[in-house]
Motif scaffolding. Structure first.
Motif, mmCIF file in Angstrom:
data_model
loop_
_atom_site.group_PDB
_atom_site.id
_atom_site.type_symbol
_atom_site.label_atom_id
_atom_site.label_comp_id
_atom_site.label_asym_id
_atom_site.label_seq_id
_atom_site.Cartn_x
_atom_site.Cartn_y
_atom_site.Cartn_z
ATOM 1 N N GLY A 381 10.472 21.834 -39.148
ATOM 2 C CA GLY A 381 8.425 21.223 -39.830
ATOM 3 C C GLY A 381 7.896 20.437 -39.443
ATOM 4 O O GLY A 381 6.440 21.126 -39.311
ATOM 5 N N ALA A 382 8.645 19.299 -38.216
ATOM 6 C CA ALA A 382 7.632 18.831 -38.015
ATOM 7 C C ALA A 382 7.409 18.930 -36.938
ATOM 8 O O ALA A 382 5.708 18.913 -36.358
ATOM 9 N N LEU A 383 7.767 19.871 -35.962
ATOM 10 C CA LEU A 383 7.231 20.400 -34.599
ATOM 11 C C LEU A 383 6.059 21.040 -35.175
ATOM 12 O O LEU A 383 5.153 21.863 -34.045
ATOM 13 N N TRP A 384 6.646 22.183 -35.868
ATOM 14 C CA TRP A 384 5.322 23.127 -36.435
ATOM 15 C C TRP A 384 4.405 22.531 -37.009
ATOM 16 O O TRP A 384 3.228 23.063 -36.445
ATOM 17 N N SER A 385 4.062 21.637 -37.682
ATOM 18 C CA SER A 385 2.993 20.558 -37.977
ATOM 19 C C SER A 385 2.151 20.387 -36.607
ATOM 20 O O SER A 385 1.277 20.661 -36.838
ATOM 21 N N CYS A 386 3.036 19.912 -35.444
ATOM 22 C CA CYS A 386 2.121 19.074 -34.562
ATOM 23 C C CYS A 386 1.856 20.562 -33.680
ATOM 24 O O CYS A 386 0.421 20.049 -33.080
ATOM 25 N N ALA A 387 2.255 21.386 -33.466
ATOM 26 C CA ALA A 387 1.947 22.482 -33.000
ATOM 27 C C ALA A 387 0.273 22.963 -33.655
ATOM 28 O O ALA A 387 -0.813 23.379 -33.122
ATOM 29 N N VAL A 388 0.182 23.056 -34.758
ATOM 30 C CA VAL A 388 -0.718 23.289 -36.020
ATOM 31 C C VAL A 388 -1.630 22.617 -35.505
ATOM 32 O O VAL A 388 -2.812 23.182 -34.977
ATOM 33 N N ILE A 389 -1.543 21.303 -35.741
ATOM 34 C CA ILE A 389 -2.506 20.435 -35.717
ATOM 35 C C ILE A 389 -3.299 20.443 -33.689
ATOM 36 O O ILE A 389 -4.645 20.352 -33.750
ATOM 37 N N SER A 390 -2.240 20.247 -33.459
ATOM 38 C CA SER A 390 -3.281 20.156 -31.810
ATOM 39 C C SER A 390 -4.447 21.956 -31.235
ATOM 40 O O SER A 390 -4.988 21.534 -30.751
ATOM 41 N N LEU A 391 -3.364 23.175 -32.438
ATOM 42 C CA LEU A 391 -4.168 23.793 -32.021
ATOM 43 C C LEU A 391 -6.082 24.038 -32.556
ATOM 44 O O LEU A 391 -6.781 24.662 -31.938
ATOM 45 N N ALA A 392 -5.302 23.795 -33.967
ATOM 46 C CA ALA A 392 -6.643 23.500 -34.387
ATOM 47 C C ALA A 392 -8.021 22.392 -33.799
ATOM 48 O O ALA A 392 -8.947 22.538 -34.028
ATOM 49 N N LEU A 393 -7.065 20.903 -33.606
ATOM 50 C CA LEU A 393 -7.946 20.493 -33.069
ATOM 51 C C LEU A 393 -8.861 21.280 -32.450
ATOM 52 O O LEU A 393 -9.983 20.576 -31.628
ATOM 53 N N SER A 394 -7.955 21.381 -31.220
ATOM 54 C CA SER A 394 -8.358 22.604 -29.826
ATOM 55 C C SER A 394 -10.011 22.988 -30.178
ATOM 56 O O SER A 394 -11.095 23.598 -29.077
ATOM 57 N N ALA A 395 -9.805 23.504 -31.744
ATOM 58 C CA ALA A 395 -10.893 24.672 -32.107
ATOM 59 C C ALA A 395 -11.993 24.074 -32.327
ATOM 60 O O ALA A 395 -13.015 24.422 -32.668
ATOM 61 N N ALA A 396 -11.778 22.922 -32.868
ATOM 62 C CA ALA A 396 -13.045 22.135 -34.155
ATOM 63 C C ALA A 396 -13.848 21.315 -32.976
ATOM 64 O O ALA A 396 -14.309 21.793 -32.953
ATOM 65 N N VAL A 397 -13.199 21.314 -31.702
ATOM 66 C CA VAL A 397 -14.391 19.658 -30.286
ATOM 67 C C VAL A 397 -14.870 21.142 -29.941
ATOM 68 O O VAL A 397 -16.317 20.365 -29.927
ATOM 69 N N LEU A 398 -14.896 22.445 -30.462
ATOM 70 C CA LEU A 398 -15.431 23.395 -29.997
ATOM 71 C C LEU A 398 -17.121 23.994 -30.897
ATOM 72 O O LEU A 398 -18.058 24.178 -29.843
ATOM 73 N N LEU A 399 -16.966 23.125 -32.124
ATOM 74 C CA LEU A 399 -18.505 23.198 -32.793
ATOM 75 C C LEU A 399 -19.011 21.960 -32.193
ATOM 76 O O LEU A 399 -20.326 22.860 -32.780
ATOM 77 N N GLU A 400 -18.973 21.737 -31.722
ATOM 78 C CA GLU A 400 -19.581 20.088 -30.611
ATOM 79 C C GLU A 400 -20.832 20.776 -29.702
ATOM 80 O O GLU A 400 -20.110 20.689 -28.702
ATOM 81 N N PRO A 401 -21.636 21.033 -29.667
ATOM 82 C CA PRO A 401 -23.091 21.961 -28.494
ATOM 83 C C PRO A 401 -22.483 21.130 -27.585
ATOM 84 O O PRO A 401 -22.861 21.816 -26.222
#
Length: 444
Positions: A381-401
């Motif tokens: 569960g801890a590892l899956w949490s780390c994986a999801v957070i990493s993917l979400a952050l990678s996508a979120a930063v692309l919102l910045e022009p």
């Protein structure tokens, strides 16, 4: 038609200054020891009856003084000769790492002793990192940045391959203490090499203001660039997740079901191979949108957590580590180019210090909480949490022009090789302040 003879080796290496060559060599030497030391430390704790949480506490103890002292290191490195700061920091780290090796070799060290000595080594890194980043930036001409930073990272990353594999094998064969002793020797050898660097004049004004003014100026350079602090904010969480996986969860899974230290050492070596193999590509590839392309590499950071969480067999884990290394190099080289291009040379080390401070700010908390989180969610569960957070952050930063648009500036053609047939965007994104032109370090 008669072909032209190849240029002599001295011409092909004309872009590599003496300081660049020495600093790269010293980085390789110290990297061999530093790659094996975290593996050795994790198993020193586990083999003495410590828990996964104890591994996290020792790692956090090393990171905390790094976070607290980075700004001091940055101010010193922009005010004093950078090679002096690096030599002193290497010797300082060697003293604490040597004491740590002696403690592990001579008995069963208490947890507080491991934490205290690890903290000393972390303080040494805080003084070293900003000076090292400033020195490597200063020794590279902008028109050769892609090649130079790729070679530098290939040297550093190559040392990670050998160091991780050697560290895992030696930990399994002769014990963690000898790996920590090897790291001590590597620190001293690197200090001796850096003593040979040609002195660079301090770039910070010598009169008035003092360190507090220097830090305020560095903060202004950092905070005025939105692309810079957005990515550093992204990495503050990302580094905490990746650090928990590499320093705590990975060794724990390896000990539980993969065969121990040697298996994890080989996994880290696969990561290193990905780092080096991609360095060859990045020496030639010059994408225009440097941060956009760099962030695509960040999407690969979470793959090892996925493989570990899914109880993947060793070959799949090694493949995920390899791809993660690919992503780190793609990001790292583009990040160094962006910083060198956009930050004034006199602020190199201070901006690097703010970069590292932000990126590492949550790392001590992440590793300290890694054990309790695993107790509550289970390792999977801890590892899956780390994986999801990493993917979400990678996508979120692309919102910045600014992250999507920051472009490589047109550089003078390489005197040895033909000009790039696909020149950089002639209309790069504007710098965020009036003071622009060059810096940096690769985060993560």
């Amino acid at each position: 038609m008669q072909s032209q003879p190849p240029p002599p080796a001295t011409a092909r290496l004309a872009w590599a200054s003496r300081n660049f060559r020495i600093q790269t060599a010293a980085t390789v030497v110290s990297g061999v020891g530093n790659a094996g030391a975290p593996i050795a430390m994790a198993f020193a704790v586990l083999d003495n009856g410590g828990s996964t949480g104890d591994v996290g506490y020792v790692t956090a103890a090393r990171l905390l003084p790094t976070v607290l002292l980075l700004l001091v290191g940055g101010a010193l490195a922009d005010r004093l000769p950078r090679h002096h700061v690096m030599v002193a920091a290497n010797v300082f780290s060697a003293v604490f790492q040597g004491a740590l090796a002696a403690l592990v070799l001579t008995g069963e060290p208490a947890l507080w002793q491991l934490m205290l000595l690890s903290a000393g080594a972390g303080a040494g890194y805080a003084l070293y990192a900003p000076a090292a980043g400033g020195m490597i930036m200063e020794s590279v001409a902008p028109e050769h940045a892609a090649r130079a930073f790729s070679v530098y990272r290939m040297g550093f990353n190559g040392s990670q391959i050998g160091g991780a594999a050697l560290g895992g094998a030696l930990t399994a064969a002769v014990g963690a203490g000898w790996v920590l002793a090897l790291d001590t020797v590597c620190f001293l050898a690197a200090a001796a090499l850096r003593f040979l660097l040609e002195p660079q004049a301090p770039t910070a004004p010598a009169e008035g203001g003092g360190m507090l003014r220097d830090l305020r100026e560095g903060w202004q350079e950092f905070a005025s660039r939105r692309w810079l602090w957005v990515i550093v904010l992204q990495f503050s969480v990302l580094v905490a997740c990746v650090g928990a996986v590499e320093a705590v969860y990975g060794p724990a899974v390896a000990k539980e079901r993969l065969g121990g230290a040697q298996a994890w050492g080989l996994a880290m070596a696969a990561y290193g191979i990905g780092l080096v193999a991609t360095g060859v590509l990045m020496a030639r590839w010059q994408p225009r949108r440097i941060l956009l392309v760099g962030n695509w590499g960040v999407f690969l950071f979470g793959l090892p957590a996925v493989a570990l969480a899914a109880s993947a067999p060793l070959p799949v884990l090694w493949a995920s580590m390899f791809l993660s290394g690919v992503g780190v190099t793609v990001f790292g080289v583009n990040w160094m180019i962006a910083l060198q291009q956009e930050i004034p040379p006199e602020a190199f080390s201070r901006v690097i210090a703010y970069d590292e401070l932000g990126s590492l700010s949550l790392a001590p908390l992440g590793t300290a909480l890694a054990g309790p989180v695993a107790d509550r969610l289970g390792l999977s569960g801890a590892l899956w949490s780390c994986a999801v957070i990493s993917l979400a952050l990678s996508a979120a930063v692309l919102l910045e022009p600014e992250v999507r648009r920051l472009s490589r500036r047109r550089a003078a053609p390489d005197p040895v090789e033909p000009a790039d047939p696909h020149p950089a965007d002639p209309h790069p994104a504007p710098a965020a302040t009036a003071t622009a032109t060059a810096t940096a370090t690769a985060t993560g």
